[in-house]
Structures are given as C-alpha cells and as structure tokens.
Scaffold this active site. Structure first.
Site, PDB file in Angstrom:
ATOM      1  CE  LYS A 102      -4.429   1.201   0.351  1.00 55.17           C
ATOM      2  NZ  LYS A 102      -5.614   0.449  -0.120  1.00 55.17           N
TER       3      LYS A 102
HETATM    4  P1  NAD Z   1     -13.029   8.306  -2.741  1.00 55.08           P
HETATM    5  O1  NAD Z   1     -11.976   9.311  -2.466  1.00 55.08           O
HETATM    6  O2  NAD Z   1     -13.473   8.068  -4.128  1.00 55.08           O
HETATM    7  O3  NAD Z   1     -14.352   8.627  -1.872  1.00 55.08           O
HETATM    8  C1  NAD Z   1     -14.312   8.785  -0.483  1.00 55.08           C
HETATM    9  C2  NAD Z   1     -15.687   9.289  -0.048  1.00 55.08           C
HETATM   10  O4  NAD Z   1     -15.702   9.387   1.382  1.00 55.08           O
HETATM   11  C3  NAD Z   1     -16.041  10.679  -0.577  1.00 55.08           C
HETATM   12  O5  NAD Z   1     -17.424  10.733  -0.856  1.00 55.08           O
HETATM   13  C4  NAD Z   1     -15.697  11.588   0.606  1.00 55.08           C
HETATM   14  O6  NAD Z   1     -16.415  12.815   0.594  1.00 55.08           O
HETATM   15  C5  NAD Z   1     -16.146  10.695   1.746  1.00 55.08           C
HETATM   16  N1  NAD Z   1     -15.554  11.066   3.038  1.00 55.08           N
HETATM   17  C6  NAD Z   1     -14.297  11.481   3.300  1.00 55.08           C
HETATM   18  N2  NAD Z   1     -14.166  11.764   4.607  1.00 55.08           N
HETATM   19  C7  NAD Z   1     -15.378  11.511   5.168  1.00 55.08           C
HETATM   20  C8  NAD Z   1     -15.889  11.612   6.496  1.00 55.08           C
HETATM   21  N3  NAD Z   1     -15.114  12.039   7.487  1.00 55.08           N
HETATM   22  N4  NAD Z   1     -17.181  11.259   6.704  1.00 55.08           N
HETATM   23  C9  NAD Z   1     -17.951  10.838   5.688  1.00 55.08           C
HETATM   24  N5  NAD Z   1     -17.540  10.707   4.418  1.00 55.08           N
HETATM   25  C10 NAD Z   1     -16.262  11.062   4.173  1.00 55.08           C
HETATM   26  O7  NAD Z   1     -12.499   6.956  -2.051  1.00 55.08           O
HETATM   27  P2  NAD Z   1     -12.889   5.457  -2.424  1.00 55.08           P
HETATM   28  O8  NAD Z   1     -11.922   4.988  -3.452  1.00 55.08           O
HETATM   29  O9  NAD Z   1     -14.342   5.372  -2.649  1.00 55.08           O
HETATM   30  O10 NAD Z   1     -12.475   4.710  -1.071  1.00 55.08           O
HETATM   31  C11 NAD Z   1     -13.361   4.624   0.030  1.00 55.08           C
HETATM   32  C12 NAD Z   1     -12.912   3.493   0.934  1.00 55.08           C
HETATM   33  O11 NAD Z   1     -12.912   2.267   0.177  1.00 55.08           O
HETATM   34  C13 NAD Z   1     -11.495   3.614   1.483  1.00 55.08           C
HETATM   35  O12 NAD Z   1     -11.456   3.054   2.782  1.00 55.08           O
HETATM   36  C14 NAD Z   1     -10.664   2.776   0.540  1.00 55.08           C
HETATM   37  O13 NAD Z   1      -9.479   2.274   1.142  1.00 55.08           O
HETATM   38  C15 NAD Z   1     -11.637   1.657   0.246  1.00 55.08           C
HETATM   39  N6  NAD Z   1     -11.363   0.931  -1.015  1.00 55.08           N
HETATM   40  C16 NAD Z   1     -11.223   1.587  -2.202  1.00 55.08           C
HETATM   41  C17 NAD Z   1     -10.982   0.864  -3.364  1.00 55.08           C
HETATM   42  C18 NAD Z   1     -10.827   1.512  -4.718  1.00 55.08           C
HETATM   43  O14 NAD Z   1     -10.499   0.797  -5.679  1.00 55.08           O
HETATM   44  N7  NAD Z   1     -11.072   2.808  -4.865  1.00 55.08           N
HETATM   45  C19 NAD Z   1     -10.902  -0.528  -3.316  1.00 55.08           C
HETATM   46  C20 NAD Z   1     -11.065  -1.173  -2.102  1.00 55.08           C
HETATM   47  C21 NAD Z   1     -11.289  -0.411  -0.954  1.00 55.08           C
END
Ligand code: NAD
Length: 411
Positions: A102
């Site tokens: 990561k």
């Molecule tokens: P992203 O940046 O696309 O979206 C994050 C979202 O969370 C946004 O809507 C943001 O406004 C919101 N957010 C941020 N801080 C917040 C808070 N304090 N309270 C409420 N909402 C809040 O990110 P993502 O890629 O959707 O990732 C989200 C989660 O999923 C993370 O934990 C990431 O590790 C996990 N994840 C992502 C992927 C991927 O491929 N993108 C894959 C597996 C897991």
C-alpha cells in the site's frame, strides 16, 4: 489502538485457530520493505511545498505485491503499514497470484490544482520507481486518487523503465485500463451484500441500506443495491449525510454529485443529517464506505443495523467489532467486502501482459465468480471453526500465505 495493531489482533485470532507457529506469525506480520520519501513540489502560487510519501511492501510470498495509493491529509506510516498488511490477506482471500502493499501521500488532493496533483504524482514516482514494477509491486487507486493519477504513474514510470502498462492498474479504460475497474469495488460490495442477505434468508428487495461515503466505492455500491431492488435510505460524504424515508433517488444523487465536483453538498431531495446519525440509522444494512475507524467502542452500542458490510478498509475498530458481534450483528469484513477492486485490477494486469482487451460482460462475470467462490469458502470456514466471518476470512488468507511461504523455502 493504532491501525496496524488492530490488523495484527485479527491476524492473531485467526492464527490461534489454525495453531500457526510463533516464528511463522513473526515472519508474516512484518513488512518486507518500507519506504518513506520526500516530495518537494512547486505550487501554482510560487510556493515550494514538501509532502511525505510512503510505500509499504508487506508480503510477496504469493506473487508481485499489490495495493492502492491513498492521497489524504491523515496518511501516516502506521496507516499505510496496516493497509499493506490487509492487502496481503485480501489478495489471498480471493486467491489472486499477488502479495500485499500500500502507498500514500499525506496531502489533501482536493486542495491541489490538477497540475499540482500531477506534479506530486510524478515526483512521487521519481522517488519510488526503482521499487515498483509489473513483476514486483503494482499500485492502484484508493481514496483521493483516480484513473488520471494512475495514467501519470504509468507514463512517469515509463520514462525510467520503458513502456509497461502493467506497472499500475485502475488506468483509464481507453488508456490501457479495463472496462468495469472503477465500478468494481462498489459492485462487489453490492453483490456480496445481496449474497449475504440471501444466506441470512432476507429478501434483498425489502432490505433498507445506509451508505457512508459517496466516492468511487460508495456511489457504485449504492447504484448496484438500488438496481437490485434494495431501498437506500441514507447516503453521505464529507459534507454531510442525506436521509429519505421513502428511499433516495440514487441515479439522481449520482447525477447531482457529478454536477457538483463529486460532492453531495446542497443535495435537495433528502433531509440533511450528520454522518454520526447515519451510522446509527434504523436500517437493515450499514455500509461504511469512506474513512477508517468510524465505528468505535463509543458508538458501536448505538448501531441498529443487524448487518454491517465493510466497504471501506478498517472502518470498525476491534473493540467495536467485539461489541457488534456480542450484539448478534453480522459483519462482512473489508478483506472480502471490498476485494472487487483488486480482483478487477488483476484482470487489468493480466490483460496488459497479453495486450488483449476484455469486455465488460467478461469482467463482471469473472468478478462475480471470484467473489462468490471466496464468499462460499469463508461462510463454510466460519461454520466449521464457529468463528466470525472476519476470523474465517483471515484464516483463509493466512493459510494460503503461510503455505506459499513454506513451499517456496526461505533460503
Ligand atoms: P473516494 O476518495 O473516491 O471517496 C471517499 C468518499 O468518502 C467521498 O465521498 C468523501 O467525501 C467521503 N468522506 C471522506 N471523509 C469523510 C468523512 N469524514 N465522513 C464521511 N464521508 C467522508 O475513495 P474510495 O476509493 O471510494 O475509497 C473509500 C474506501 O474504500 C477507502 O477506505 C478505501 O481504502 C476503500 N477501497 C477503495 C478501493 C478503490 O479501488 N477505490 C478498493 C477497495 C477499498
């Protein structure tokens, strides 16, 4: 409890179940390599800003290391280390030929201009290009990064090592990416939620859902569950949470967010509530899909949803997990729930290596097959060992990594 300590607590619980020897535990918990770099960047206003970047390579027993790249102001070494370790167990849970890694940069990507974002990314690659590569360590998107950032990584890496699209996944579909990568983690969350509901003998058409986070993962999970006939009562992002008893118009909310710089702020067709209230809302399924640690010992006793699907990584602190389990709730753990992302990343990497293009139907079909198979294995292991789905998932992941380590030999 710090994030890395929390992952290791789950690791130890599963290791106890399979009586893993102490020396193997020590080897498997520790990262192979940890890199911290300085990222000095000229900002648009003429200032020089210096950011810190990390890449933690946790384990390579099963193949090249794989894991996302997070741009967020709270990124630190402990968080990246914990997420790298989770990736080792996640890739093994879905049986991909990968290890875990990561990376992250402590920066608020939303405050950067596009050109500043590109400079940060290229400078980060300048510092880590010699430790990543299509056969060693393959980054992907995570919070705060997207397909554009991945395209810049591919291009910058190519300046040092020649053209090689397999060095990074999550690239734009028309630039060596794969159709369906962006929707994959959210689609996987939706798919597995429906499978879990079926196993628990609930009708998904009647299930009510609350989703925290409306980014890549949260918005696609909402879309899938809405199309599956569930009623999404609440959605949220960093600007607040939005609740509608009759159900949110999910396609409308997605359109609104796209028209408003990917934010829900001012969304008119729902009642504004807080993110804290969303977590405690009276729904059947709670889907945390934003940042880590949002379910703590403090708010866990007030969580009403009987099912929690961890779309985010590490959204539940271990003390909270114990409270939820004692309260009879079912938690679908992150290492399975959001594994759709890395699964389709694997398809993209395989496609890149063959210079061959998969179509969306094939991607979705293979994703469904991979996640269903991991879900069934974990469900059966949980019954066999009389443990939670989280401990069962860790048992599956750890057993595969330990076996590969033994087979490869250490010399
Ligand atoms: P992203 O940046 O696309 O979206 C994050 C979202 O969370 C946004 O809507 C943001 O406004 C919101 N957010 C941020 N801080 C917040 C808070 N304090 N309270 C409420 N909402 C809040 O990110 P993502 O890629 O959707 O990732 C989200 C989660 O999923 C993370 O934990 C990431 O590790 C996990 N994840 C992502 C992927 C991927 O491929 N993108 C894959 C597996 C897991």
């Amino acid at each position: 409890m710090r994030a890395f300590e929390a992952v290791n607590l789950y690791f130890q619980r599963a290791a106890d179940q399979i009586e893993l020897p102490d020396e193997m535990r020590e080897l498997l918990m520790m990262a192979v390599r940890e890199v911290q770099v300085q990222i000095p960047v000229d900002m648009d206003d003429g200032r020089l800003a210096t950011f810190v970047g990390y890449r933690v390579q946790h384990n390579r027993a099963r193949g090249p290391m794989k894991g996302g790249l997070r741009y967020h102001p709270e990124v630190d070494l402990d968080e990246v280390r914990s997420l790298a370790s989770l990736m080792t167990w996640k890739t093994a849970v879905v049986n991909l030929p990968y290890g875990g890694a990561k990376g992250g940069v402590a920066v608020d990507a939303r405050k950067l201009s596009v050109i500043e974002l590109e400079r940060v990314t290229r400078r980060f690659v300048d510092e880590i290009h010699d430790v990543i590569g299509p056969d060693t360590d393959i980054p992907a998107p995570d919070m705060g990064t997207d397909h554009r950032v991945m395209a810049w990584i591919m291009n910058q890496y190519g300046k040092y090592h020649g053209f090689n699209p397999g060095v990074v996944t999550g690239k734009p579909a028309e630039y060596y990416g794969i159709p369906g990568r962006e929707e994959a983690p959210g689609r996987g969350v939706g798919l597995l939620t429906v499978k879990l509901l079926q196993r628990l003998k609930w009708k998904s058409k009647e299930a009510t859902i609350a989703i925290q986070g409306f980014g890549t993962v949260g918005s696609h999970a909402a879309k899938f569950l809405h199309e599956a006939g569930c009623r999404v009562l609440a959605i949220s992002d960093a600007t607040g949470a939005y609740y509608r008893q009759e159900g949110i118009d999910v396609p409308g909310a997605i359109r609104y967010s796209l028209q408003h710089d990917h934010l829900l702020s001012g969304y008119p067709d729902a009642e504004l509530i807080t993110n804290a209230a969303l977590l405690e809302s009276d729904v059947d399924v709670l889907v945390p899909a934003a940042i880590g640690g949002v379910i703590s010992a403090e708010n866990a006793p007030r969580i009403k949803a009987p099912i929690i699907v961890e779309a985010a990584n590490s959204p539940t602190q271990p003390e909270a997990d114990d409270i939820l389990v004692k309260g009879g709730k079912t938690v679908l753990p992150d290492v399975l729930a959001n594994a759709g992302g890395v699964t389709v990343s694997y398809f993209e990497w395989a496609q890149n290596r063959q210079f061959y293009q998969w179509n969306l139907d094939r991607v979705r079909g293979e994703l469904d097959r991979t996640l269903t198979s991991a879900f069934e294995e974990i469900w059966d292991l949980a019954r066999e060992h009389k443990v939670t789905l989280r401990t069962a998932a860790f048992i599956l992941g750890i057993s595969r990594v330990a076996r590969a380590t033994e087979l490869s030999g250490l010399a």
